[in-house]
Design a protein around this motif. Structure first.
Motif, PDB file in Angstrom:
ATOM      1  N   LEU A   6      31.822  15.549  80.817  1.00  0.00           N
ATOM      2  CA  LEU A   6      32.710  16.414  81.587  1.00  0.00           C
ATOM      3  C   LEU A   6      33.013  17.696  80.814  1.00  0.00           C
ATOM      4  O   LEU A   6      32.996  18.792  81.382  1.00  0.00           O
ATOM      5  CB  LEU A   6      34.009  15.670  81.922  1.00  0.00           C
ATOM      6  CG  LEU A   6      35.102  16.483  82.626  1.00  0.00           C
ATOM      7  CD1 LEU A   6      34.585  17.102  83.915  1.00  0.00           C
ATOM      8  CD2 LEU A   6      36.317  15.605  82.894  1.00  0.00           C
ATOM      9  N   ALA A   7      33.279  17.573  79.529  1.00  0.00           N
ATOM     10  CA  ALA A   7      33.560  18.755  78.711  1.00  0.00           C
ATOM     11  C   ALA A   7      32.365  19.702  78.689  1.00  0.00           C
ATOM     12  O   ALA A   7      32.523  20.931  78.771  1.00  0.00           O
ATOM     13  CB  ALA A   7      33.937  18.332  77.301  1.00  0.00           C
ATOM     14  N   SER A  57      33.435   8.158  87.312  1.00  0.00           N
ATOM     15  CA  SER A  57      33.702   9.523  86.860  1.00  0.00           C
ATOM     16  C   SER A  57      32.614  10.461  87.352  1.00  0.00           C
ATOM     17  O   SER A  57      31.504  10.473  86.826  1.00  0.00           O
ATOM     18  CB  SER A  57      33.791   9.580  85.334  1.00  0.00           C
ATOM     19  OG  SER A  57      34.169  10.869  84.896  1.00  0.00           O
ATOM     20  N   SER A  58      32.943  11.246  88.381  1.00  0.00           N
ATOM     21  CA  SER A  58      32.023  12.260  88.880  1.00  0.00           C
ATOM     22  C   SER A  58      32.840  13.382  89.507  1.00  0.00           C
ATOM     23  O   SER A  58      33.959  13.158  89.990  1.00  0.00           O
ATOM     24  CB  SER A  58      31.056  11.679  89.920  1.00  0.00           C
ATOM     25  OG  SER A  58      31.774  11.180  91.034  1.00  0.00           O
ATOM     26  N   TYR A  59      32.290  14.584  89.483  1.00  0.00           N
ATOM     27  CA  TYR A  59      32.981  15.749  90.043  1.00  0.00           C
ATOM     28  C   TYR A  59      32.180  16.276  91.226  1.00  0.00           C
ATOM     29  O   TYR A  59      30.967  16.505  91.113  1.00  0.00           O
ATOM     30  CB  TYR A  59      33.138  16.845  88.989  1.00  0.00           C
ATOM     31  CG  TYR A  59      33.916  18.051  89.482  1.00  0.00           C
ATOM     32  CD1 TYR A  59      35.305  17.986  89.593  1.00  0.00           C
ATOM     33  CD2 TYR A  59      33.270  19.229  89.848  1.00  0.00           C
ATOM     34  CE1 TYR A  59      36.026  19.075  90.068  1.00  0.00           C
ATOM     35  CE2 TYR A  59      33.983  20.324  90.309  1.00  0.00           C
ATOM     36  CZ  TYR A  59      35.358  20.243  90.418  1.00  0.00           C
ATOM     37  OH  TYR A  59      36.080  21.316  90.881  1.00  0.00           O
ATOM     38  N   THR A  60      32.837  16.473  92.357  1.00  0.00           N
ATOM     39  CA  THR A  60      32.175  16.980  93.546  1.00  0.00           C
ATOM     40  C   THR A  60      32.441  18.473  93.682  1.00  0.00           C
ATOM     41  O   THR A  60      33.596  18.893  93.846  1.00  0.00           O
ATOM     42  CB  THR A  60      32.658  16.246  94.810  1.00  0.00           C
ATOM     43  OG1 THR A  60      32.467  14.833  94.634  1.00  0.00           O
ATOM     44  CG2 THR A  60      31.892  16.717  96.035  1.00  0.00           C
ATOM     45  N   GLY A  70      30.309  11.449  82.966  1.00  0.00           N
ATOM     46  CA  GLY A  70      30.404  10.588  81.794  1.00  0.00           C
ATOM     47  C   GLY A  70      31.318   9.405  82.054  1.00  0.00           C
ATOM     48  O   GLY A  70      31.640   9.076  83.199  1.00  0.00           O
ATOM     49  N   MET A  71      31.749   8.780  80.987  1.00  0.00           N
ATOM     50  CA  MET A  71      32.600   7.597  81.131  1.00  0.00           C
ATOM     51  C   MET A  71      34.060   7.984  81.303  1.00  0.00           C
ATOM     52  O   MET A  71      34.541   8.936  80.681  1.00  0.00           O
ATOM     53  CB  MET A  71      32.445   6.691  79.919  1.00  0.00           C
ATOM     54  CG  MET A  71      31.065   6.078  79.794  1.00  0.00           C
ATOM     55  SD  MET A  71      30.935   4.880  78.451  1.00  0.00           S
ATOM     56  CE  MET A  71      31.954   3.549  79.094  1.00  0.00           C
TER      57      MET A  71
END
Length: 226
Positions: free
Chosen positions: A74-75, A110-113, A123-124
């Protein structure tokens, strides 16, 4: 130091020199009392990539030139979008100028739409232990109940634990009571409830049943002085 709750999983920590936000889901969150266009923040801590946790990170971080600390993938994604993001991973800790951050396990997704519907792997998921001004705050993140929470309670002297109670996507109230026993925090605050119909819960009923530590159902915007 003041620690306050602002709906869903949004937590604000105000120290002598820094303002730190956990999971700033503000816009689109009717339960939140903050204004994403004016809030000041030096640091944003993210437990995972879901949109109702990343929230207004992009806007807040860019306007304030804030540091974002998040799980590695994510970072890296946030860095690729121009944010000042520091990657960490579960089990890792780091001393920053604002305090010490350690990432713990969490059992979730963990996912970004993105706006066009593209889904980015985040990621985790994680929980975050923040130690600042001699106090330790444990934002458990979105998670199921798991026995290593007991280990985190034994290894850390936790002053405040923010524990999800919404059920369906995370542990529900019954499991959260067990988590509170294991984490053994001085104060237990329920989070991640009543934002959507599917996670409606009674926080007052939950805190009345907390067996270990003091349960506090904070109203939106209400804080605790540590």
């Amino acid at each position: 130091m003041k620690v306050s709750y602002h709906g869903h999983s949004v937590v604000k920590v105000e120290t002598a020199n820094h303002t730190i936000l956990f999971d700033p889901f503000i816009s689109g969150n009717e339960a939140c009392d903050l204004d994403a266009n004016t809030i000041k923040a030096d640091v944003i801590l993210l437990t995972h990539a879901h949109n109702d946790h990343v929230g207004d990170t992009f806007e807040i971080a860019k306007r304030n030139d804030a540091l974002v600390v998040a799980p590695n993938e994510l970072a890296n994604y946030l860095s690729s979008k121009g944010l000042n993001a520091h990657p960490m991973h579960i089990g890792g800790s780091r001393e920053f100028d604002f305090g010490k951050v350690k990432f713990s396990q969490a059992f979730h997704g963990s996912s970004y739409t993105e706006e066009d519907g593209n889904v980015v792997y985040g990621g985790m998921p994680a929980g975050i232990l923040l130690t600042v001004e001699g106090k330790t705050i444990y934002h458990v993140g979105d998670t199921a109940l798991f026995t290593d929470l007991k280990m985190y309670g034994e290894m850390n002297d936790i002053d405040v634990a923010f524990i999800p109670i919404g059920d369906n996507f995370t542990m529900g109230p019954e499991d959260a009571l067990v988590a509170a026993d294991w984490i053994n925090a001085k104060i237990v605050v329920p989070v991640h409830y009543n934002t959507f119909p599917v996670i409606e819960q009674d926080p007052d009923d939950f805190v009345s049943k907390v067996r270990t530590g003091e349960g506090k159902a904070l109203k939106i915007g209400e804080g605790i002085e540590l």
